[in-house]
Write a protein that holds these residues in place. Structure first.
Motif, PDB file in Angstrom:
ATOM      1  N   ALA B  67       0.956  -1.173  -0.122  1.00 22.45           N
ATOM      2  CA  ALA B  67      -0.038   0.109   0.067  1.00 22.45           C
ATOM      3  C   ALA B  67       0.677   1.396   0.056  1.00 22.45           C
ATOM      4  O   ALA B  67       2.043   1.384   0.302  1.00 22.45           O
ATOM      5  CB  ALA B  67      -0.777  -0.026   1.197  1.00 22.45           C
ATOM      6  N   THR B  68       0.232   2.431  -0.595  1.00 24.12           N
ATOM      7  CA  THR B  68       0.943   3.754  -0.506  1.00 24.12           C
ATOM      8  C   THR B  68       0.581   4.229   0.871  1.00 24.12           C
ATOM      9  O   THR B  68      -0.417   3.822   1.767  1.00 24.12           O
ATOM     10  CB  THR B  68       0.296   4.472  -1.693  1.00 24.12           C
ATOM     11  N   ALA B  69       1.046   5.104   1.375  1.00 25.66           N
ATOM     12  CA  ALA B  69       0.896   5.781   2.654  1.00 25.66           C
ATOM     13  C   ALA B  69      -0.346   6.479   2.485  1.00 25.66           C
ATOM     14  O   ALA B  69      -1.166   6.398   3.492  1.00 25.66           O
ATOM     15  CB  ALA B  69       1.760   7.091   2.905  1.00 25.66           C
ATOM     16  N   ASP B  70      -1.008   7.010   1.639  1.00 22.37           N
ATOM     17  CA  ASP B  70      -2.541   7.376   1.227  1.00 22.37           C
ATOM     18  C   ASP B  70      -3.452   6.273   1.573  1.00 22.37           C
ATOM     19  O   ASP B  70      -4.321   6.397   2.455  1.00 22.37           O
ATOM     20  CB  ASP B  70      -2.570   7.945  -0.099  1.00 22.37           C
ATOM     21  N   GLU B  71      -3.148   5.328   1.010  1.00 24.07           N
ATOM     22  CA  GLU B  71      -4.145   4.079   1.083  1.00 24.07           C
ATOM     23  C   GLU B  71      -4.203   3.502   2.647  1.00 24.07           C
ATOM     24  O   GLU B  71      -5.161   3.164   3.072  1.00 24.07           O
ATOM     25  CB  GLU B  71      -3.727   2.693   0.150  1.00 24.07           C
ATOM     26  N   LEU B  72      -3.065   3.478   3.201  1.00 25.99           N
ATOM     27  CA  LEU B  72      -2.941   3.020   4.490  1.00 25.99           C
ATOM     28  C   LEU B  72      -3.674   4.047   5.454  1.00 25.99           C
ATOM     29  O   LEU B  72      -4.224   3.636   6.564  1.00 25.99           O
ATOM     30  CB  LEU B  72      -1.333   2.931   5.014  1.00 25.99           C
ATOM     31  N   ALA B  73      -3.346   5.231   5.238  1.00 25.46           N
ATOM     32  CA  ALA B  73      -4.333   6.450   6.332  1.00 25.46           C
ATOM     33  C   ALA B  73      -5.346   6.440   6.006  1.00 25.46           C
ATOM     34  O   ALA B  73      -6.147   6.547   7.038  1.00 25.46           O
ATOM     35  CB  ALA B  73      -3.631   7.947   5.751  1.00 25.46           C
ATOM     36  N   GLU B  74      -6.039   5.740   4.669  1.00 23.76           N
ATOM     37  CA  GLU B  74      -7.419   6.006   4.491  1.00 23.76           C
ATOM     38  C   GLU B  74      -8.105   4.510   5.507  1.00 23.76           C
ATOM     39  O   GLU B  74      -8.890   4.559   6.031  1.00 23.76           O
ATOM     40  CB  GLU B  74      -7.886   5.496   3.154  1.00 23.76           C
ATOM     41  N   ARG B  75      -6.988   3.636   5.596  1.00 24.78           N
ATOM     42  CA  ARG B  75      -7.608   2.155   6.545  1.00 24.78           C
ATOM     43  C   ARG B  75      -7.376   2.590   7.870  1.00 24.78           C
ATOM     44  O   ARG B  75      -8.181   2.058   8.635  1.00 24.78           O
ATOM     45  CB  ARG B  75      -6.734   1.276   6.058  1.00 24.78           C
ATOM     46  N   THR B  76      -6.577   3.422   8.361  1.00 24.76           N
ATOM     47  CA  THR B  76      -6.277   3.391   9.900  1.00 24.76           C
ATOM     48  C   THR B  76      -7.074   4.901   9.967  1.00 24.76           C
ATOM     49  O   THR B  76      -7.030   5.307  11.491  1.00 24.76           O
ATOM     50  CB  THR B  76      -4.953   3.565  10.136  1.00 24.76           C
ATOM     51  N   ASN B  77      -7.770   5.740   9.438  1.00 22.66           N
ATOM     52  CA  ASN B  77      -8.192   6.815   9.621  1.00 22.66           C
ATOM     53  C   ASN B  77      -7.308   7.910  10.334  1.00 22.66           C
ATOM     54  O   ASN B  77      -7.849   8.528  11.101  1.00 22.66           O
ATOM     55  CB  ASN B  77      -9.688   6.554  10.531  1.00 22.66           C
ATOM     56  N   LYS B  78      -5.971   7.799   9.699  1.00 27.65           N
ATOM     57  CA  LYS B  78      -4.980   8.944  10.221  1.00 27.65           C
ATOM     58  C   LYS B  78      -4.677   9.722   9.172  1.00 27.65           C
ATOM     59  O   LYS B  78      -4.756   9.413   8.119  1.00 27.65           O
ATOM     60  CB  LYS B  78      -3.838   8.139  10.840  1.00 27.65           C
ATOM     61  N   GLU B  79      -3.946  10.845   9.486  1.00 30.51           N
ATOM     62  CA  GLU B  79      -3.353  11.746   8.448  1.00 30.51           C
ATOM     63  C   GLU B  79      -2.121  10.786   7.727  1.00 30.51           C
ATOM     64  O   GLU B  79      -1.529  10.349   8.339  1.00 30.51           O
ATOM     65  CB  GLU B  79      -2.831  13.106   8.969  1.00 30.51           C
ATOM     66  N   ARG B  80      -2.085  11.374   6.205  1.00 35.54           N
ATOM     67  CA  ARG B  80      -1.329  10.849   5.561  1.00 35.54           C
ATOM     68  C   ARG B  80       0.409  10.914   6.099  1.00 35.54           C
ATOM     69  O   ARG B  80       0.923   9.837   5.964  1.00 35.54           O
ATOM     70  CB  ARG B  80      -1.492  11.297   4.216  1.00 35.54           C
ATOM     71  N   ALA B  81       0.433  12.080   6.671  1.00 32.73           N
ATOM     72  CA  ALA B  81       2.004  12.432   6.935  1.00 32.73           C
ATOM     73  C   ALA B  81       2.346  11.667   8.018  1.00 32.73           C
ATOM     74  O   ALA B  81       3.436  11.257   8.197  1.00 32.73           O
ATOM     75  CB  ALA B  81       1.745  13.974   7.258  1.00 32.73           C
ATOM     76  N   VAL B  82       1.275  11.405   9.152  1.00 35.49           N
ATOM     77  CA  VAL B  82       1.375  10.565  10.288  1.00 35.49           C
ATOM     78  C   VAL B  82       1.969   9.324   9.703  1.00 35.49           C
ATOM     79  O   VAL B  82       2.801   8.574  10.234  1.00 35.49           O
ATOM     80  CB  VAL B  82       0.477  10.635  11.171  1.00 35.49           C
ATOM     81  N   GLU B  83       1.050   8.704   8.972  1.00 40.48           N
ATOM     82  CA  GLU B  83       1.380   7.167   8.636  1.00 40.48           C
ATOM     83  C   GLU B  83       2.441   7.224   7.815  1.00 40.48           C
ATOM     84  O   GLU B  83       3.243   5.953   7.973  1.00 40.48           O
ATOM     85  CB  GLU B  83       0.047   6.709   7.812  1.00 40.48           C
ATOM     86  N   SER B  84       2.855   7.986   6.858  1.00 43.06           N
ATOM     87  CA  SER B  84       4.095   7.973   6.271  1.00 43.06           C
ATOM     88  C   SER B  84       5.343   7.887   7.228  1.00 43.06           C
ATOM     89  O   SER B  84       6.333   7.310   7.223  1.00 43.06           O
ATOM     90  CB  SER B  84       4.286   9.222   5.470  1.00 43.06           C
ATOM     91  N   ASN B  85       5.248   8.829   8.257  1.00 41.90           N
ATOM     92  CA  ASN B  85       6.310   9.005   9.336  1.00 41.90           C
ATOM     93  C   ASN B  85       6.294   7.464  10.079  1.00 41.90           C
ATOM     94  O   ASN B  85       7.318   6.912   9.974  1.00 41.90           O
ATOM     95  CB  ASN B  85       5.924   9.890  10.435  1.00 41.90           C
ATOM     96  N   TYR B  86       5.264   6.688  10.048  1.00 40.04           N
ATOM     97  CA  TYR B  86       5.178   5.506  10.967  1.00 40.04           C
ATOM     98  C   TYR B  86       5.830   4.703   9.959  1.00 40.04           C
ATOM     99  O   TYR B  86       6.794   3.669  10.427  1.00 40.04           O
ATOM    100  CB  TYR B  86       3.805   5.277  11.420  1.00 40.04           C
ATOM    101  N   LEU B  87       5.403   4.263   8.777  1.00 40.23           N
ATOM    102  CA  LEU B  87       5.781   3.448   7.691  1.00 40.23           C
ATOM    103  C   LEU B  87       7.413   3.664   7.784  1.00 40.23           C
ATOM    104  O   LEU B  87       8.189   2.581   7.465  1.00 40.23           O
ATOM    105  CB  LEU B  87       5.206   3.799   6.562  1.00 40.23           C
TER     106      LEU B  87
END
Lengths: 249, 115
Positions: B67-87
């Motif tokens: 998944a891209t950070a966008d797709e993951l953020a959609e799944r976890t209901n978090k901001e894209r930038a936050v998920e990108s950081n975690y990834l």
């Protein structure tokens, strides 16, 4: 997406497999499309001998040899259920069982991914309910299945020492994996109740099934919800199914 | 000391050294296996030891496959930038692989680098 329920217990001998096969059969008998998978590769379940044979094993899914729909067999005709009733067995051959015990962490990581894929494939095939009969306790085979599931049903026998073990598994596995969990108290006696409600985790006890000697014997040879739907055990299973329907709807 | 006895003593010492070298080699390979396992494989038991925020991200990635950070953020209901950081934290820990396809960056659970 298919509703995936992992049937787990913190210790063996809780009646988990009898519960899993009867719950799956109850869903199939009312017209749901069901898949029951034995994912306890280290101690394959007795329902291998109770239901019609299949060509492949659940082990083949984890090894990446076959997809889940190649492995499962629809036994609805033989079992007389209204809905489709797919079953997948794990290989009881001792060579296969020994092989699973020696798998490394890399293999287990891949196994989790393949199980996630199997869940998606079952949904795409139109399955409504997936029931994963897991191994007891905490090891890779059981925790991988719990990670894949939407709901976890923990089947346990009552008793203070067992309650302590159950609390460990709830706090150390179910909760960190963010699972909705329910408890089934099985083989209950009036003078020895387990009651987790109001305690540390406050998990709902979905049902308490009384200890019935004939159930232990008959579940080796028949699926009670299908052969005797009016039996007290069968009625409990149907009640649990209705409770789950309310929770998940 | 006779010639015979000094030769026997030399053979004994050489065997002792050979045994020590064998133990060092075995120990070295065991250490490497352990390092590979901890750093490069994300299995479910390791997942349980991750902090809550990284575990949520890693679990969602297991479910999505890739998944891209966008797709993951959609799944976890978090901001894209936050998920990108975690990834990217998971990438640095060696648990997650990062691959560019055209203009998009895809993340997936690593296959293990050392084996």
């Amino acid at each position: 997406m298919a509703l995936t329920i992992a049937i787990h217990s913190y210790k063996g001998g809780s009646g988990k497999t009898s519960f899993a096969i009867n719950l799956a059969s109850a869903y199939a008998s009312v017209g749901k499309s069901v898949c029951l998978l034995d994912v306890d590769l280290k101690a394959p379940s007795s329902f291998n001998y109770l239901l019609p044979e299949a060509k492949h094993w659940v082990n083949d899914i984890f090894e990446g040899r076959y997809g889940v729909m190649d492995v499962v067999k629809d036994v609805s005709k033989e079992m007389g259920t209204k809905g489709a009733f797919y079953v997948g067995y794990s290989n009881p051959d001792i060579v296969a069982v020994r092989g699973i015990s020696s798998k490394d962490r890399k293999w287990q990581s891949k196994a989790l991914k393949l199980l996630m894929t199997a869940k998606r494939d079952l949904s795409n095939a139109g399955i409504d309910i997936v029931i994963l009969d897991t191994g007891a306790g905490v090891d890779f085979t059981s925790v991988n299945a719990i990670a894949v599931a939407d709901y976890v049903i923990s089947v346990g026998r009552p008793g203070a020492s067992r309650q302590r073990l159950m609390e460990q598994v709830i706090g150390g596995v179910y909760m960190p994996l963010d699972k909705d969990c329910y408890i089934i108290e099985n083989m209950c006696h009036n003078d020895n109740p387990t009651d987790l409600s109001g305690k540390k985790f406050d998990l709902p006890v979905l049902a308490s099934i009384p200890c019935m000697c004939d159930v232990a014997v008959r579940c080796d040879n028949e699926v009670l919800v299908l052969t005797e739907p009016d039996h007290a055990f069968s009625k409990k299973i149907y009640d649990i199914m209705e409770s789950l329907d309310k929770i998940t709807s | 000391m006779t010639d015979n006895s000094s030769t026997e003593e030399m053979i004994r010492l050489l065997r002792e050294i050979s045994g020590k070298l064998d133990r060092i080699l075995i120990q070295g390979s065991a250490d490497n296996e352990s390092d590979d396992g901890i750093l490069d494989v994300l299995d479910v038991m390791t997942l349980l030891t991750l902090p809550d925020h990284l575990r949520t991200t890693a679990t969602a990635l297991f479910e999505l496959g890739s998944a891209t950070a966008d797709e993951l953020a959609e799944r976890t209901n978090k901001e894209r930038a936050v998920e990108s950081n975690y990834l990217n934290q998971l990438v640095r820990m060696g648990h997650v692989a990062k691959n560019r396809k055209g203009r998009k960056v895809y993340f997936s659970i690593g296959e293990g680098l050392g084996k």
